[in-house]
Design an enzyme around this catalytic site. Structure first.
Site, PDB file in Angstrom:
ATOM      1  N   TYR A 109      38.516  33.899  36.996  1.00 16.38           N
ATOM      2  CA  TYR A 109      39.064  34.608  35.837  1.00 16.38           C
ATOM      3  C   TYR A 109      38.841  33.897  34.503  1.00 16.38           C
ATOM      4  O   TYR A 109      39.244  34.408  33.461  1.00 16.38           O
ATOM      5  CB  TYR A 109      40.562  34.857  36.051  1.00 16.38           C
ATOM      6  CG  TYR A 109      40.860  35.724  37.261  1.00 16.38           C
ATOM      7  CD1 TYR A 109      40.462  37.058  37.277  1.00 16.38           C
ATOM      8  CD2 TYR A 109      41.502  35.213  38.381  1.00 16.38           C
ATOM      9  CE1 TYR A 109      40.703  37.854  38.381  1.00 16.38           C
ATOM     10  CE2 TYR A 109      41.756  35.995  39.498  1.00 16.38           C
ATOM     11  CZ  TYR A 109      41.349  37.319  39.483  1.00 16.38           C
ATOM     12  OH  TYR A 109      41.598  38.118  40.576  1.00 16.38           O
ATOM     13  N   HIS A 154      44.776  49.034  42.564  1.00 19.53           N
ATOM     14  CA  HIS A 154      44.335  49.482  43.889  1.00 19.53           C
ATOM     15  C   HIS A 154      45.458  50.129  44.705  1.00 19.53           C
ATOM     16  O   HIS A 154      45.207  50.620  45.798  1.00 19.53           O
ATOM     17  CB  HIS A 154      43.757  48.278  44.663  1.00 19.53           C
ATOM     18  CG  HIS A 154      42.915  47.389  43.794  1.00 19.53           C
ATOM     19  ND1 HIS A 154      41.721  47.818  43.250  1.00 19.53           N
ATOM     20  CD2 HIS A 154      43.090  46.114  43.337  1.00 19.53           C
ATOM     21  CE1 HIS A 154      41.203  46.848  42.509  1.00 19.53           C
ATOM     22  NE2 HIS A 154      42.022  45.796  42.545  1.00 19.53           N
ATOM     23  N   ASN A 200      44.789  46.713  32.010  1.00 20.30           N
ATOM     24  CA  ASN A 200      44.300  46.023  33.204  1.00 20.30           C
ATOM     25  C   ASN A 200      45.487  45.999  34.171  1.00 20.30           C
ATOM     26  O   ASN A 200      46.376  45.142  34.050  1.00 20.30           O
ATOM     27  CB  ASN A 200      43.838  44.607  32.876  1.00 20.30           C
ATOM     28  CG  ASN A 200      43.291  43.903  34.126  1.00 20.30           C
ATOM     29  OD1 ASN A 200      43.464  44.377  35.247  1.00 20.30           O
ATOM     30  ND2 ASN A 200      42.638  42.763  33.920  1.00 20.30           N
ATOM     31  N   HIS A 255      38.837  45.350  33.622  1.00 17.36           N
ATOM     32  CA  HIS A 255      38.960  44.273  34.614  1.00 17.36           C
ATOM     33  C   HIS A 255      38.095  43.103  34.194  1.00 17.36           C
ATOM     34  O   HIS A 255      36.955  43.291  33.759  1.00 17.36           O
ATOM     35  CB  HIS A 255      38.530  44.738  36.009  1.00 17.36           C
ATOM     36  CG  HIS A 255      39.398  45.838  36.514  1.00 17.36           C
ATOM     37  ND1 HIS A 255      40.689  45.610  36.934  1.00 17.36           N
ATOM     38  CD2 HIS A 255      39.199  47.167  36.593  1.00 17.36           C
ATOM     39  CE1 HIS A 255      41.233  46.769  37.266  1.00 17.36           C
ATOM     40  NE2 HIS A 255      40.355  47.730  37.062  1.00 17.36           N
ATOM     41  N   LEU A 256      38.642  41.917  34.372  1.00 14.70           N
ATOM     42  CA  LEU A 256      37.890  40.704  34.041  1.00 14.70           C
ATOM     43  C   LEU A 256      36.723  40.527  35.003  1.00 14.70           C
ATOM     44  O   LEU A 256      35.591  40.266  34.593  1.00 14.70           O
ATOM     45  CB  LEU A 256      38.829  39.486  34.147  1.00 14.70           C
ATOM     46  CG  LEU A 256      39.981  39.484  33.144  1.00 14.70           C
ATOM     47  CD1 LEU A 256      41.126  38.641  33.658  1.00 14.70           C
ATOM     48  CD2 LEU A 256      39.495  38.979  31.798  1.00 14.70           C
ATOM     49  N   SER A 257      37.021  40.635  36.272  1.00 13.40           N
ATOM     50  CA  SER A 257      35.985  40.478  37.302  1.00 13.40           C
ATOM     51  C   SER A 257      35.363  41.843  37.599  1.00 13.40           C
ATOM     52  O   SER A 257      35.947  42.879  37.261  1.00 13.40           O
ATOM     53  CB  SER A 257      36.607  39.887  38.572  1.00 13.40           C
ATOM     54  OG  SER A 257      37.625  40.752  39.077  1.00 13.40           O
ATOM     55  N   ARG A 305      33.570  42.435  44.683  1.00 13.35           N
ATOM     56  CA  ARG A 305      34.579  41.641  45.385  1.00 13.35           C
ATOM     57  C   ARG A 305      34.959  42.315  46.712  1.00 13.35           C
ATOM     58  O   ARG A 305      34.219  43.135  47.235  1.00 13.35           O
ATOM     59  CB  ARG A 305      35.777  41.414  44.449  1.00 13.35           C
ATOM     60  CG  ARG A 305      35.348  40.678  43.161  1.00 13.35           C
ATOM     61  CD  ARG A 305      36.513  40.335  42.283  1.00 13.35           C
ATOM     62  NE  ARG A 305      37.428  39.399  42.959  1.00 13.35           N
ATOM     63  CZ  ARG A 305      38.645  39.090  42.493  1.00 13.35           C
ATOM     64  NH1 ARG A 305      39.072  39.646  41.357  1.00 13.35           N
ATOM     65  NH2 ARG A 305      39.425  38.250  43.136  1.00 13.35           N
ATOM     66  N   ARG A 323      39.247  46.071  46.762  1.00 10.93           N
ATOM     67  CA  ARG A 323      39.289  46.152  45.296  1.00 10.93           C
ATOM     68  C   ARG A 323      38.330  47.208  44.750  1.00 10.93           C
ATOM     69  O   ARG A 323      38.290  47.466  43.553  1.00 10.93           O
ATOM     70  CB  ARG A 323      38.927  44.793  44.671  1.00 10.93           C
ATOM     71  CG  ARG A 323      39.931  43.704  44.962  1.00 10.93           C
ATOM     72  CD  ARG A 323      39.580  42.433  44.208  1.00 10.93           C
ATOM     73  NE  ARG A 323      40.125  41.268  44.889  1.00 10.93           N
ATOM     74  CZ  ARG A 323      41.355  40.782  44.703  1.00 10.93           C
ATOM     75  NH1 ARG A 323      42.175  41.365  43.844  1.00 10.93           N
ATOM     76  NH2 ARG A 323      41.762  39.721  45.367  1.00 10.93           N
ATOM     77  N   ARG A 334      45.122  29.105  36.586  1.00  5.89           N
ATOM     78  CA  ARG A 334      44.715  29.061  37.994  1.00  5.89           C
ATOM     79  C   ARG A 334      43.383  29.792  38.147  1.00  5.89           C
ATOM     80  O   ARG A 334      43.087  30.695  37.368  1.00  5.89           O
ATOM     81  CB  ARG A 334      45.730  29.787  38.896  1.00  5.89           C
ATOM     82  CG  ARG A 334      47.124  29.202  38.894  1.00  5.89           C
ATOM     83  CD  ARG A 334      47.293  28.183  40.020  1.00  5.89           C
ATOM     84  NE  ARG A 334      48.686  27.840  40.221  1.00  5.89           N
ATOM     85  CZ  ARG A 334      49.429  27.133  39.382  1.00  5.89           C
ATOM     86  NH1 ARG A 334      48.920  26.704  38.258  1.00  5.89           N
ATOM     87  NH2 ARG A 334      50.691  26.851  39.664  1.00  5.89           N
ATOM     88  N   PRO A 388      50.300  42.395  36.997  1.00  3.60           N
ATOM     89  CA  PRO A 388      50.825  41.197  37.656  1.00  3.60           C
ATOM     90  C   PRO A 388      49.838  40.044  37.765  1.00  3.60           C
ATOM     91  O   PRO A 388      48.657  40.243  38.042  1.00  3.60           O
ATOM     92  CB  PRO A 388      51.208  41.697  39.058  1.00  3.60           C
ATOM     93  CG  PRO A 388      50.545  43.014  39.219  1.00  3.60           C
ATOM     94  CD  PRO A 388      50.364  43.578  37.849  1.00  3.60           C
TER      95      PRO A 388
END
Ligand code: CA2
Length: 156
Positions: free
Chosen positions: A29, A86, A80, A106-108, A113, A117, A24, A16
């Protein structure tokens, strides 16, 4: 190996809000769009002789359905799961139906974080996790899958 075409098939699933990539929150990201990522994964797959299918959904049920459909068709899954990482026992259970290599991306860096997460419901059943390298994480995942296909290693 995909018996029909004798070519390895990799399914890349994005969860999602990843359809909003590049539109955004570029500070978190990045500015690359999901279409850019999908195109570069297909191009890289072509270079490797791997068929790459990409899929994105904002719906947990659709992701579960896609994972189920991949049974007996795909040779590896790169996923991803986004926020479902989570929370989703359903996606975990669907992935458990497979004996395929599963690479979590995962990008981050989820461990840098918020604490909610830090827990992934996927990582202990995945072959491996790549987190924090931005869009390059997808390239790393496909390169890894390709290397292991070529070495004919069972990743599970
Ligand atoms: O770092 C990742 O790849 C995440 O899977 C991204 C998820 C987040 O919930 C996970 O904790 C880590 C969020 C994806 C949201 O994507 C957006 C993209 C552009 C703008 C807004 C959200």
């Amino acid at each position: 190996m995909n018996a029909e075409k004798n070519i390895a098939k990799v399914l890349i699933i994005n969860g999602p809000n990843l359809n909003m990539l590049g539109k955004r929150e570029p500070e978190i990201y990045g500015s690359t769009t999901l279409d850019d990522i999908d195109a570069s994964m297909k191009k890289l797959g072509n270079e490797f002789g791997i068929s790459v299918e990409t899929f994105q959904s904002n719906s947990e049920g659709n992701i579960v359905g896609k994972i189920q459909e991949a049974m007996g068709i795909c040779d590896a899954i790169i996923i991803n799961p986004a926020a479902y990482t989570h929370t989703s026992v359903a996606i975990r259970d669907a992935l458990l139906l497979h004996t395929l290599p599963i690479i979590e991306v995962h990008l981050s860096n989820i461990y840098k974080r918020e604490s909610f997460r830090h827990k992934s419901l996927i990582s202990d059943i995945a072959t491996g996790q790549i987190t924090g390298f931005g869009v390059y994480g997808y390239t790393m995942a496909l390169e890894t899958v390709n290397r292991l296909f070529k070495e004919n290693k069972d990743l599970k």
